[in-house]
Each structure stands twice: as C-alpha cells, then as structure tokens.
Motif scaffolding. Sequence first.
Motif, PDB file in Angstrom:
ATOM      1  N   LEU A  96       0.828  -1.203   0.000  1.00 26.59           N
ATOM      2  CA  LEU A  96       0.000   0.000   0.000  1.00 26.59           C
ATOM      3  C   LEU A  96       0.861   1.251   0.000  1.00 26.59           C
ATOM      4  O   LEU A  96       1.913   1.287   0.648  1.00 26.59           O
ATOM      5  CB  LEU A  96      -0.885   0.016   1.253  1.00 26.59           C
ATOM      6  CG  LEU A  96      -1.794  -1.180   1.470  1.00 26.59           C
ATOM      7  CD1 LEU A  96      -2.553  -1.033   2.785  1.00 26.59           C
ATOM      8  CD2 LEU A  96      -2.749  -1.370   0.303  1.00 26.59           C
ATOM      9  N   ILE A  97       0.380   2.286  -0.699  1.00 25.57           N
ATOM     10  CA  ILE A  97       1.034   3.589  -0.682  1.00 25.57           C
ATOM     11  C   ILE A  97      -0.024   4.670  -0.494  1.00 25.57           C
ATOM     12  O   ILE A  97      -1.207   4.454  -0.770  1.00 25.57           O
ATOM     13  CB  ILE A  97       1.844   3.886  -1.966  1.00 25.57           C
ATOM     14  CG1 ILE A  97       0.930   3.963  -3.195  1.00 25.57           C
ATOM     15  CG2 ILE A  97       2.972   2.882  -2.145  1.00 25.57           C
ATOM     16  CD1 ILE A  97       1.589   4.568  -4.427  1.00 25.57           C
ATOM     17  N   ALA A  98       0.426   5.827  -0.042  1.00 21.87           N
ATOM     18  CA  ALA A  98      -0.401   7.024   0.057  1.00 21.87           C
ATOM     19  C   ALA A  98       0.566   8.191   0.170  1.00 21.87           C
ATOM     20  O   ALA A  98       1.745   8.002   0.484  1.00 21.87           O
ATOM     21  CB  ALA A  98      -1.322   6.967   1.272  1.00 21.87           C
ATOM     22  N   SER A  99       0.074   9.407  -0.074  1.00 24.40           N
ATOM     23  CA  SER A  99       0.945  10.572   0.098  1.00 24.40           C
ATOM     24  C   SER A  99       0.128  11.794   0.469  1.00 24.40           C
ATOM     25  O   SER A  99      -1.055  11.898   0.160  1.00 24.40           O
ATOM     26  CB  SER A  99       1.776  10.838  -1.159  1.00 24.40           C
ATOM     27  OG  SER A  99       0.955  11.078  -2.273  1.00 24.40           O
ATOM     28  N   VAL A 100       0.810  12.704   1.164  1.00 25.40           N
ATOM     29  CA  VAL A 100       0.215  13.965   1.574  1.00 25.40           C
ATOM     30  C   VAL A 100       1.164  15.102   1.229  1.00 25.40           C
ATOM     31  O   VAL A 100       2.348  14.880   0.955  1.00 25.40           O
ATOM     32  CB  VAL A 100      -0.095  13.998   3.092  1.00 25.40           C
ATOM     33  CG1 VAL A 100      -1.060  12.905   3.481  1.00 25.40           C
ATOM     34  CG2 VAL A 100       1.169  13.923   3.914  1.00 25.40           C
ATOM     35  N   LYS A 101       0.626  16.304   1.274  1.00 29.80           N
ATOM     36  CA  LYS A 101       1.409  17.516   1.065  1.00 29.80           C
ATOM     37  C   LYS A 101       1.368  18.289   2.379  1.00 29.80           C
ATOM     38  O   LYS A 101       0.295  18.436   2.976  1.00 29.80           O
ATOM     39  CB  LYS A 101       0.785  18.332  -0.061  1.00 29.80           C
ATOM     40  CG  LYS A 101       1.595  19.521  -0.503  1.00 29.80           C
ATOM     41  CD  LYS A 101       0.891  20.378  -1.550  1.00 29.80           C
ATOM     42  CE  LYS A 101       0.385  19.616  -2.725  1.00 29.80           C
ATOM     43  NZ  LYS A 101      -0.202  20.488  -3.772  1.00 29.80           N
ATOM     44  N   ASP A 102       2.529  18.763   2.821  1.00 29.03           N
ATOM     45  CA  ASP A 102       2.542  19.561   4.048  1.00 29.03           C
ATOM     46  C   ASP A 102       2.217  21.019   3.728  1.00 29.03           C
ATOM     47  O   ASP A 102       2.012  21.387   2.571  1.00 29.03           O
ATOM     48  CB  ASP A 102       3.855  19.392   4.823  1.00 29.03           C
ATOM     49  CG  ASP A 102       5.056  20.082   4.188  1.00 29.03           C
ATOM     50  OD1 ASP A 102       4.910  20.873   3.232  1.00 29.03           O
ATOM     51  OD2 ASP A 102       6.176  19.817   4.665  1.00 29.03           O
ATOM     52  N   ALA A 103       2.195  21.869   4.745  1.00 28.30           N
ATOM     53  CA  ALA A 103       1.810  23.267   4.573  1.00 28.30           C
ATOM     54  C   ALA A 103       2.760  24.035   3.664  1.00 28.30           C
ATOM     55  O   ALA A 103       2.388  25.058   3.097  1.00 28.30           O
ATOM     56  CB  ALA A 103       1.733  23.947   5.942  1.00 28.30           C
ATOM     57  N   ASP A 104       3.988  23.535   3.489  1.00 25.39           N
ATOM     58  CA  ASP A 104       4.960  24.195   2.621  1.00 25.39           C
ATOM     59  C   ASP A 104       4.990  23.610   1.216  1.00 25.39           C
ATOM     60  O   ASP A 104       5.814  23.985   0.391  1.00 25.39           O
ATOM     61  CB  ASP A 104       6.359  24.107   3.240  1.00 25.39           C
ATOM     62  CG  ASP A 104       6.452  24.921   4.512  1.00 25.39           C
ATOM     63  OD1 ASP A 104       6.133  26.120   4.471  1.00 25.39           O
ATOM     64  OD2 ASP A 104       6.822  24.334   5.550  1.00 25.39           O
TER      65      ASP A 104
END
Length: 116
Positions: A96-104
Amino acid sequence: MTAGLTTIIYPVKDLDRAKALFRALLDVEPYADEPYYVGFRVAGQDVGLDPNGHAKGMTGPVPYWQVSDLRARLAALLDAGGELLQDVKDVGGGKLIASVKDADGNLVGLVQEPVA
C-alpha cells in the motif's frame, strides 16, 4: 510505527533517459522495468522512476516512509494538517502507498509492505 525511509520516487519526463542515468549512478539493473514504473534496489533502498509523477502532482522526488499501519499514519498526518495527495492505493501484491502535502508544499509518502 515508522521504520524509516525505504523508497524515493522521482517523477520523470523521459523514462529511458532517466533509467540510463540511474543505472549509471547505482550500477545495478532495475528490478522492475515497466512503461509505468522503473524500480532499482541498492543497499536496502528502493529508487523508483515514475513517468506519470508530474501528472499526479509530484514536483520533485518524494520520500516514502515505511510504516506498519498506513491508514492510521495517514489519518494522523491529515489530522496534523497534511493535505491528501494520493489516497491509499494497492500497487500490487498488497503493498500500500499514500501521500500527503505539508503546509509548505513538500510531499510525504507512506508505504506499507504486505501483511503476511
């Protein structure tokens, strides 16, 4: 629990040129060589080339952290202010994979190996 960085994925526009460059850098042949992904493994580290990465919003290399419970870790990142970029996806064999973007705008990937 997080086990550390195990994978880094590079978005590439020219898969053949990128494959040649990383083959020369890593001095190994790819373990996966498909039109949609090329993967190298060296010293316990996976290096992937994704020709569709830019279309998925990747603006540069994305580190993937090895986690034991991807869904729980993803929820924690979203609760902490992360923006969902890639929801949980099985990329084959239960990985499984997933990704997010931080505030920067930095991308953070998560990977969970198949549960045996």
